[in-house]
Structure formats: C-alpha cells, structure tokens
Design an enzyme around this catalytic site. Structure first.
Site, PDB file in Angstrom:
ATOM      1  N   LEU A  19      38.642  40.095  32.885  1.00  0.00           N
ATOM      2  CA  LEU A  19      39.213  41.408  33.211  1.00  0.00           C
ATOM      3  C   LEU A  19      40.706  41.488  32.894  1.00  0.00           C
ATOM      4  O   LEU A  19      41.157  42.373  32.170  1.00  0.00           O
ATOM      5  CB  LEU A  19      38.960  41.676  34.703  1.00  0.00           C
ATOM      6  CG  LEU A  19      39.705  42.815  35.388  1.00  0.00           C
ATOM      7  CD1 LEU A  19      39.251  44.152  34.830  1.00  0.00           C
ATOM      8  CD2 LEU A  19      39.467  42.761  36.893  1.00  0.00           C
ATOM      9  N   GLY A  21      42.667  39.138  31.335  1.00  0.00           N
ATOM     10  CA  GLY A  21      42.936  38.670  29.975  1.00  0.00           C
ATOM     11  C   GLY A  21      42.744  39.769  28.946  1.00  0.00           C
ATOM     12  O   GLY A  21      43.565  39.955  28.048  1.00  0.00           O
ATOM     13  N   TYR A 145      38.168  29.102  47.937  1.00  0.00           N
ATOM     14  CA  TYR A 145      38.886  29.706  46.813  1.00  0.00           C
ATOM     15  C   TYR A 145      40.343  29.970  47.197  1.00  0.00           C
ATOM     16  O   TYR A 145      41.266  29.687  46.429  1.00  0.00           O
ATOM     17  CB  TYR A 145      38.184  31.015  46.437  1.00  0.00           C
ATOM     18  CG  TYR A 145      38.840  31.821  45.356  1.00  0.00           C
ATOM     19  CD1 TYR A 145      38.665  31.496  44.012  1.00  0.00           C
ATOM     20  CD2 TYR A 145      39.624  32.935  45.666  1.00  0.00           C
ATOM     21  CE1 TYR A 145      39.257  32.253  43.010  1.00  0.00           C
ATOM     22  CE2 TYR A 145      40.209  33.700  44.662  1.00  0.00           C
ATOM     23  CZ  TYR A 145      40.024  33.355  43.336  1.00  0.00           C
ATOM     24  OH  TYR A 145      40.616  34.104  42.354  1.00  0.00           O
ATOM     25  N   PRO A 172      48.258  39.585  42.460  1.00  0.00           N
ATOM     26  CA  PRO A 172      47.810  40.975  42.399  1.00  0.00           C
ATOM     27  C   PRO A 172      46.948  41.312  43.609  1.00  0.00           C
ATOM     28  O   PRO A 172      46.293  40.432  44.176  1.00  0.00           O
ATOM     29  CB  PRO A 172      46.981  41.037  41.111  1.00  0.00           C
ATOM     30  CG  PRO A 172      46.566  39.642  40.841  1.00  0.00           C
ATOM     31  CD  PRO A 172      47.503  38.719  41.563  1.00  0.00           C
ATOM     32  N   THR A 173      46.942  42.576  43.987  1.00  0.00           N
ATOM     33  CA  THR A 173      45.957  43.025  44.971  1.00  0.00           C
ATOM     34  C   THR A 173      44.646  43.266  44.211  1.00  0.00           C
ATOM     35  O   THR A 173      44.485  42.765  43.106  1.00  0.00           O
ATOM     36  CB  THR A 173      46.478  44.272  45.707  1.00  0.00           C
ATOM     37  OG1 THR A 173      46.986  45.200  44.745  1.00  0.00           O
ATOM     38  CG2 THR A 173      47.589  43.902  46.688  1.00  0.00           C
ATOM     39  N   ASN A 174      43.701  44.016  44.756  1.00  0.00           N
ATOM     40  CA  ASN A 174      42.363  44.118  44.149  1.00  0.00           C
ATOM     41  C   ASN A 174      42.409  44.742  42.759  1.00  0.00           C
ATOM     42  O   ASN A 174      42.759  45.910  42.610  1.00  0.00           O
ATOM     43  CB  ASN A 174      41.444  44.962  45.052  1.00  0.00           C
ATOM     44  CG  ASN A 174      41.124  44.239  46.336  1.00  0.00           C
ATOM     45  OD1 ASN A 174      42.008  43.847  47.090  1.00  0.00           O
ATOM     46  ND2 ASN A 174      39.837  44.036  46.591  1.00  0.00           N
ATOM     47  N   VAL A 175      42.042  43.961  41.754  1.00  0.00           N
ATOM     48  CA  VAL A 175      42.113  44.404  40.359  1.00  0.00           C
ATOM     49  C   VAL A 175      40.765  44.985  39.928  1.00  0.00           C
ATOM     50  O   VAL A 175      39.709  44.483  40.319  1.00  0.00           O
ATOM     51  CB  VAL A 175      42.456  43.226  39.425  1.00  0.00           C
ATOM     52  CG1 VAL A 175      42.862  43.736  38.044  1.00  0.00           C
ATOM     53  CG2 VAL A 175      43.529  42.343  40.007  1.00  0.00           C
TER      54      VAL A 175
END
Length: 323
Positions: A19, A21, A145, A172-175
C-alpha cells in the site's frame, strides 16, 4: 533546513509493492517526486524474504542503496493478530533487525522505517505524541506486532548513540488507499469494509460490520503518506520518530467511515453492526503537532474524497486487487 543527502540518492524501498510502497512509487514517478540522478528501487517480497538474513544481505549487495525506506512487515487484520501474536512478534523482529543491521554494515546514509499507531500504549492520555510511545503496554489484541515495531525506535536510538547513524521512523495513523490488502479477514479496517460493501451490493445482501461502529480513528490517505515519507527522507534530521497523521479534529468513528463507503459505492442495502464481535481499541488519537511544526501548510486529501477515490480504484481494479 539543509538536505541530508550528498550527491544522487539510490533509495531502496522495502515492502515496495504494498500500500505505502505503491503510493511512494506513484509520487516519485507520476508527481515529479524524483530528482535528477536519483534511483528508486521498489522491492517486493517476491524478490527477497527479509525474515532471512542471507536474502536480506543479497538484495542490499545487488542494489547498494545509499538510503532505505523500510516498509516491509508481516501484517494482518485484528483477528489474525489475536490468534498469532508470537508469529507477528518473531517475524517482524527478524525483518527489522536484518534490514537495520545490513544497512549499518553496508554504510547506508539514512533509514526511514515505518511504525504503526498500534504501538501506542493502550491505557494513556490523549492525544498521544512521540514522547509517549513506551509509556505502557500496547493493546492486547496485537501486542506481538506492536512490541516488534517499538523496537525499531529503540534500535534507531542505539544506532545513533553507538555509531551516529541518522536512522529514524515515521508513525502513520490508519493508512488506506489503492493497492491496499482488501481481504475481508486480513485487511485493515477501511479496505476490508470497502470489499465487504462491494460484495454485499453485488450479492444483494445486508452489510455486516464487525463491532459497534463506535471506535474512532484518524485515517490517512496513502498518497498523502507517500508525499510525507519522501519529505522525511530528504529533510527530517531527528532520530526521534514523527507521527504522520491528520489532525485530531479529523478523527471519525467507524460508523461514519462506513457511511462514506456506502455512499461512495452507492450501497442502498441494510447495514448491521455485530456487537458480539470485538471493537479493538476504542480510540488512539494522535497529535500531529510535531508534523505541523515542520509543515504548517501541508494539505491532506479530505477523507470523503480519498475514500471515494479508493473505492473507485477497487471497483476498477477488482481483478488485480489483493482481496
């Protein structure tokens, strides 16, 4: 602020087919993000299994990067994490140690690693900032994780203390966005919901959403994140991590996100929230004050617009999307 790079960069992006990349690749190739003389290599997991130190070294010797953006990770959805915390812990510790150790041994100038907002302490005050990452255990659902990701920050500090390396990390927050994993079981919340809604519309069935819809999240569009990570690589000189996120007031509930998805996909059926299933963390509000200190004028893509573009991409590319 002065740029860190000296001469042309050769940037190796691990997790380059995922996602984030793909978003960085889009910015570099379609938006003029590449400077003269630069080389960008987007590494997919097919080319090297970074859990294996031999394969990691071989790929670094093949490309000889001057800079690394480290995105590769073993990831999954909340229910997979709950079942396999040990595996997520071990695989991610190996991946991260292999990449950082190989970068160090091969004289890489800078490594920017990607952490995750799930590393934040479960019980904390909000909004959380970069100084609070290690202030308590992460949420039980994906502690394996989360701890593996936290260790990147610990290693970055140790590499700086021992060798003066400018290795850093972004949180990052939720991508979400094009090229996400849209698998209903393994995908992140928005992408899984997009696929679920698409299937429900095609099958003429109700949309069944896991949990109450009450948890709140800050969602960041992958192309915005790609632009910001490139800025971090070029301009950000701290080893301390930086949160990449929309503002606190842009946080939305899962229910609000579902409403945006059903609108984008023109889903007119019934929506059912299954409250017998776990909500996960109710909130993990992050402060983007540090980012705003550096980039006061950066404009994020509005959430509804970004969700619409992601839904359109998924519908158009349904045959190639990971689902």
């Amino acid at each position: 602020m002065s740029e860190i790079k000296v001469g042309p960069m050769r940037v190796l992006v691990t997790g380059g087919s995922g996602l984030v990349g793909k978003a960085i690749e889009h910015v570099v190739q379609q938006e003029g993000g590449k400077l003269d003389g630069e080389e960008w290599i987007f590494l997919s997991s097919k080319e090297a299994d970074l859990v294996d130190i031999g394969q990691t070294r071989a790929v670094f010797e093949k490309y000889h990067p001057t800079h690394v953006i480290h995105l590769a990770a073993k990831v999954g959805g909340i229910y997979q994490h709950m079942k396999e915390n040990l595996q997520f812990l071990r695989d991610n510790i190996k991946i991260n140690d292999n990449v950082l150790d190989t970068a160090h041994k091969m004289g890489v100038t800078k490594v920017v690693s990607c952490l995750s907002s799930c590393i934040f302490p479960d019980k904390t005050s909000y909004p959380i900032d970069e100084t609070m990452i290690h202030n308590g255990p992460p949420h039980d659902s994906n502690f394996g994780y989360s701890y593996a990701k936290r260790m990147i920050d610990v290693q970055n500090r140790a590499y700086f203390q021992q060798y003066g390396h400018r290795y850093t990390a972004v949180i990052p927050t939720n991508v979400f966005g094009p090229y996400d994993n849209f698998n209903i079981e393994k995908g992140h919340v928005l992408s899984a919901l997009i696929n679920k809604t698409y299937k429900a519309k095609n099958d003429g069935t109700p949309l069944n959403v896991c949990g109450s819809g009450a948890p709140r999240r800050q969602f960041i569009y992958s192309l915005d994140l790609g632009r910001l990570i490139i800025w971090v690589l070029r301009k950000y000189e701290e080893t301390d991590p930086i949160i990449l996120s929309v503002s606190e007031e842009d946080e939305v509930s899962i229910k609000e996100a579902v409403d945006m998805i059903t609108k984008a996909l023109d889903f007119k059926g019934e929506v059912h929230f299954d409250t017998s299933l776990s909500d996960g963390q109710m909130k993990k509000t992050a402060s983007n004050a540090k980012l705003r200190h550096y980039l006061p004028d950066f404009t994020f893509t509005p959430l509804e617009e970004a969700i619409k573009m992601t839904c359109d991409w998924f519908v158009t590319n349904n045959d190639i999307a990971r689902s």
